[in-house]
Design an enzyme around this catalytic site. Sequence first.
Site, PDB file in Angstrom:
ATOM      1  N   ASP A   1      -2.110   9.198  10.178  1.00 51.36           N
ATOM      2  CA  ASP A   1      -2.791   8.472   9.110  1.00 51.36           C
ATOM      3  C   ASP A   1      -4.099   7.851   9.595  1.00 51.36           C
ATOM      4  O   ASP A   1      -4.156   7.262  10.670  1.00 51.36           O
ATOM      5  CB  ASP A   1      -1.851   7.363   8.613  1.00 51.36           C
ATOM      6  CG  ASP A   1      -2.403   6.637   7.409  1.00 51.36           C
ATOM      7  OD1 ASP A   1      -2.604   7.291   6.388  1.00 51.36           O
ATOM      8  OD2 ASP A   1      -2.623   5.412   7.507  1.00 51.36           O
TER       9      ASP A   1
ATOM     10  N   ARG B   1      -4.401   4.252  -7.860  1.00 52.43           N
ATOM     11  CA  ARG B   1      -3.761   5.469  -7.360  1.00 52.43           C
ATOM     12  C   ARG B   1      -2.338   5.620  -7.902  1.00 52.43           C
ATOM     13  O   ARG B   1      -1.791   6.706  -7.931  1.00 52.43           O
ATOM     14  CB  ARG B   1      -3.741   5.471  -5.821  1.00 52.43           C
ATOM     15  CG  ARG B   1      -5.124   5.661  -5.212  1.00 52.43           C
ATOM     16  CD  ARG B   1      -5.090   5.509  -3.707  1.00 52.43           C
ATOM     17  NE  ARG B   1      -4.617   4.179  -3.313  1.00 52.43           N
ATOM     18  CZ  ARG B   1      -4.385   3.805  -2.065  1.00 52.43           C
ATOM     19  NH1 ARG B   1      -4.582   4.654  -1.091  1.00 52.43           N
ATOM     20  NH2 ARG B   1      -3.965   2.590  -1.781  1.00 52.43           N
TER      21      ARG B   1
ATOM     22  N   ASP C   1       0.842  -1.198   0.000  1.00 51.19           N
ATOM     23  CA  ASP C   1       0.000   0.000   0.000  1.00 51.19           C
ATOM     24  C   ASP C   1       0.889   1.264   0.000  1.00 51.19           C
ATOM     25  O   ASP C   1       0.696   2.181   0.795  1.00 51.19           O
ATOM     26  CB  ASP C   1      -0.952   0.001   1.201  1.00 51.19           C
ATOM     27  CG  ASP C   1      -2.006   1.106   1.088  1.00 51.19           C
ATOM     28  OD1 ASP C   1      -2.204   1.626  -0.021  1.00 51.19           O
ATOM     29  OD2 ASP C   1      -2.611   1.452   2.130  1.00 51.19           O
TER      30      ASP C   1
ATOM     31  N   ASP D   1      -3.510  10.168  -2.803  1.00 52.71           N
ATOM     32  CA  ASP D   1      -4.724   9.359  -2.755  1.00 52.71           C
ATOM     33  C   ASP D   1      -5.735   9.850  -3.783  1.00 52.71           C
ATOM     34  O   ASP D   1      -5.589  10.907  -4.384  1.00 52.71           O
ATOM     35  CB  ASP D   1      -5.338   9.414  -1.351  1.00 52.71           C
ATOM     36  CG  ASP D   1      -4.645   8.457  -0.382  1.00 52.71           C
ATOM     37  OD1 ASP D   1      -4.116   7.436  -0.842  1.00 52.71           O
ATOM     38  OD2 ASP D   1      -4.650   8.754   0.826  1.00 52.71           O
TER      39      ASP D   1
ATOM     40  N   GLU E   1      -5.235  13.305   9.054  1.00 50.85           N
ATOM     41  CA  GLU E   1      -5.686  12.829   7.750  1.00 50.85           C
ATOM     42  C   GLU E   1      -7.054  12.196   7.948  1.00 50.85           C
ATOM     43  O   GLU E   1      -7.184  11.018   8.252  1.00 50.85           O
ATOM     44  CB  GLU E   1      -4.722  11.794   7.158  1.00 50.85           C
ATOM     45  CG  GLU E   1      -5.049  11.475   5.715  1.00 50.85           C
ATOM     46  CD  GLU E   1      -5.501  10.052   5.421  1.00 50.85           C
ATOM     47  OE1 GLU E   1      -5.984   9.814   4.307  1.00 50.85           O
ATOM     48  OE2 GLU E   1      -5.389   9.167   6.292  1.00 50.85           O
TER      49      GLU E   1
ATOM     50  N   HIS F   1      -2.856   0.858  12.033  1.00 52.41           N
ATOM     51  CA  HIS F   1      -2.595  -0.535  11.690  1.00 52.41           C
ATOM     52  C   HIS F   1      -1.103  -0.748  11.497  1.00 52.41           C
ATOM     53  O   HIS F   1      -0.353   0.204  11.323  1.00 52.41           O
ATOM     54  CB  HIS F   1      -3.331  -0.921  10.398  1.00 52.41           C
ATOM     55  CG  HIS F   1      -3.187   0.105   9.304  1.00 52.41           C
ATOM     56  ND1 HIS F   1      -4.107   1.108   9.098  1.00 52.41           N
ATOM     57  CD2 HIS F   1      -2.218   0.314   8.390  1.00 52.41           C
ATOM     58  CE1 HIS F   1      -3.714   1.875   8.097  1.00 52.41           C
ATOM     59  NE2 HIS F   1      -2.563   1.430   7.641  1.00 52.41           N
TER      60      HIS F   1
END
Length: 629
Positions: free
Chosen positions: A281, A504, A139, A388, A323, A182
């Site tokens: 984040d 993206r 990611d 993004d 964010e 995470h």
Amino acid sequence: MTPLSPGSRDVARILSDLTTSGADREFLANAELHLPRLHELFVRLYGERSDGLERLASVVDLARRSWTERPPALKALDRERESTSDWFESERMLGGVCYVDRYAGGLSGIRDSIPYFRELGLTYLHLMPLFESPEGNSDGGYAVSSYRRVNPALGTMEELAALAADLRRAGISLVVDFIFNHTSNEHEWSQKAVAGVAGYEDFYLIYPDREMPDAYERTTREIFPDDHAGSFVQLDDGRWIWATFYHFQWDLNYANPAVFEAMAGEMLFLANQGVEILRMDAVAFIWKQLGTTCESLPEAHLLLQAFNAVLRMAAPGLLFKSEAIVHPDEVISYISPEECQISYNPLQMALTWEALATRDGRLLQQALERRHALPDGTAWVNYVRSHDDIGWTFADEDAAELGIDGSPHRRFLNDFYVGRAEGTFARGVPFQENPRTGDARVTGTTASLAGIEAGDAGGEDRVVLAHALALSTGGIPLLYLGDEVAQLNDYGYRDRPDEAGDSRWVHRPFRPAQAYADRTDADTPAGRVFARLSRLIDVRRSTPELAGNELIPFDAHHDPVVGFLRPGPAGSAVLVLANVGDHAVHIAPLTLSGLAPDAVDLIDGGRISLRPGRTLPAHGVAWWRVAVR
Ligand code: GLC
């Protein structure tokens, strides 16, 4: 084991332990100031736990140790930041963001780019995630396997700390992500949690069967439906684990204070490397509660405030940037000096594109009127696009007031920007289209979305207009590096297996070397866009009216024209007008009659008279210094 007790007893005990253990005076003073708040937050978050007091005491001890290890140069910076606490609201602030590998090959390449960053005027550099993460799809680095090791392909932690110092000497604050919702499935904590190692069982949300996942998923939203349905993924042993984003990004369980403590340790470690701003984040997702959307719950705010309080004790110069790409009511709820001092402004970003597509500035104008104000001591980060997708996060109730129906409008905007609507100038790509719900988002570089790729005559003007708004509404403007030389989409991602499934990547191109070489050549789009944006950046830097966040809407009496005044210190103001339409508009003398007739055109230079009214060309922008009568 001792639970927390409300009131001041716990605080007094921890402070007295600190004093007897000989904690340094400056730390003690910070602790006296911020521990009561941290304690109160802990009571609210962890008041039910039998180990609450021990946990709080060990977090404070962690802060004390981190302060002891904090390099003197950073302590000096802390003091400087505390004495000029509005430093980030200055008209001189300008942010840039890039991927370390794509833009510069590695950390040493970033260091070599410092002269260019200075030429551009950057004072803030966000390096996209650069930590160790799984091979292949990670990611874009948002799956972190270690917060203390830099991805070896990019450099080392020592190099990062040295780079932070070099940047600081060049007047640039280093910004990195704090990806704390995470970790990757390869992080030591996640491996231990799955293996059932004592102390780690409750670091994540793992369930033996579908009972709890099904119950949660009745009310949660799918974030990456292309990857997996729902909010959980199945482990090899058949159990289910919470994974909001990709299947290899496992959400941490913040109901467990050990998780808070562990993450606070990683945060303070990064702070001591010289990072000045942490991009927090995915803040909306950090607390889960059955029967809710599990987004933006009250505890998410308490957690952020608790992290902030820890920072105030051990690294007080740092800022948090939120964010939260969610409903505007929620976006604003994260912004305060006690929580996140700065925040992306996704509404202004999305509505800039909305206005360009519809050639109607009213939704954006309305947002500037009612959703721009912020608490003192905080600022927006205004941007044209990020790494993004663009999500249409405007409030349906706002749109309804203008007779706009939210859902079909979002569908129109998606179709428009992915090039499906008739007459579109945009060359975007859909992201996470969800056939079940009809949701979708849009990707593409600024130049490709604005019409340059399609050869539309207004393309360059739109790129300039969008940036002129981000540069003039206040706060910190943030450039996606490469956009200042009109970089186009990179369709090569479709041939790169780790990227092909995530559109993206279309707007995360490698550093466009040719466009940068062309930046002084006015016969190229890169050269023209660069010259015009550089001019705006220069003007902004010497225009104190553009500092801070105060903004007074200005009704230009034309639907395609967005207008506002930025009042300055000495009774002057800058009037900003942007025409998103395809036709020139004449701003009538009467509309301008509240202003003194003599004004200064800041972009073109020179005096102008407002007496006869003024004509704004199609996709034109004006920054006029005016006197309000
Ligand atoms: C944030 C990042 C995004 C990432 C997600 C999961 O939204 O901006 O790129 O996919 O978090 O970490």
